[in-house]
Design a protein around this motif. Structure first.
Motif, PDB file in Angstrom:
ATOM      1  N   TYR A  51       0.975  -1.097   0.009  1.00 36.74           N
ATOM      2  CA  TYR A  51      -0.082   0.028   0.061  1.00 36.74           C
ATOM      3  C   TYR A  51       0.868   1.302   0.000  1.00 36.74           C
ATOM      4  O   TYR A  51       1.696   1.268   0.868  1.00 36.74           O
ATOM      5  N   VAL A  56       2.454  -3.596   3.905  1.00 43.11           N
ATOM      6  CA  VAL A  56       1.480  -3.557   5.043  1.00 43.11           C
ATOM      7  C   VAL A  56       0.924  -4.990   5.585  1.00 43.11           C
ATOM      8  O   VAL A  56       0.476  -4.858   6.686  1.00 43.11           O
ATOM      9  N   TYR A  82      -1.644  -0.026  10.053  1.00 42.63           N
ATOM     10  CA  TYR A  82      -2.692  -0.074   9.175  1.00 42.63           C
ATOM     11  C   TYR A  82      -3.878  -0.746   9.213  1.00 42.63           C
ATOM     12  O   TYR A  82      -4.755  -1.090   8.451  1.00 42.63           O
ATOM     13  N   GLN A  85      -8.446   0.264   8.793  1.00 40.09           N
ATOM     14  CA  GLN A  85      -8.694   1.313   7.692  1.00 40.09           C
ATOM     15  C   GLN A  85      -8.963   0.734   6.270  1.00 40.09           C
ATOM     16  O   GLN A  85      -8.738   1.338   5.426  1.00 40.09           O
ATOM     17  N   ILE A  87      -7.615  -1.768   4.898  1.00 36.71           N
ATOM     18  CA  ILE A  87      -6.461  -2.448   4.376  1.00 36.71           C
ATOM     19  C   ILE A  87      -6.758  -3.891   4.566  1.00 36.71           C
ATOM     20  O   ILE A  87      -6.418  -4.865   3.116  1.00 36.71           O
TER      21      ILE A  87
END
Length: 141
Positions: A51, A56, A82, A85, A87
């Motif tokens: 990312y 990540v 992370y 969020q 992700i």
């Protein structure tokens, strides 16, 4: 955002660093083995999620050797800064696309109990809640 099959030395280092930290150190566990033979089996795909050019997340997709067998999602980890969020969701969606491209129609995961709700939000169904590590499954196409 992209999901890459781990190949070069830098990718392997990032892959292991994320998994060691998230799945072992933060859980108070020792014994992480970078050289575990499962990492290099022909039908196992170690994957690194990138990312903004930063590694990540990690996941490994173990493809069943028998036709029609579900593929198994293993060792899902997102670095703490992370998490929460979107992700993890994006990584799992990319994983499903990769699996579909390989002709896989069913996935299964043995999830940490605190991760079950995450998978259920993504459409996974709880198959066996009585295990210490619950089993969930998802049909994909």
């Amino acid at each position: 955002m992209q999901l890459l099959q781990v190949q070069d030395r830098n990718q392997w280092q990032a892959y292991h660093a994320i998994r060691r930290h998230v799945l072992f150190e933060l859980r108070g566990q020792a014994g992480y083995d970078e050289d575990h033979p499962d990492e290099h089996r022909e039908n196992h795909l170690p994957l690194l999620f990138i990312y903004d050019d930063v590694p990540v997340g990690t996941v490994r997709l173990d493809i069943g050797l028998v036709g029609g067998a579900p593929a198994t999602v293993r060792l899902v980890a997102i670095t703490p800064q992370y998490q929460r969020q979107g992700i993890g969701r994006a990584m799992m969606e990319a994983l499903e696309r990769l699996a579909t491209d390989r002709g896989i129609t069913q996935l299964e995961v043995h999830a940490a109990p605190d991760a079950v709700a995450f998978y259920e939000k993504l459409g996974w169904l709880l198959v066996d809640a009585d295990r210490a590590v619950p089993l969930l499954a998802k049909q994909i196409s």
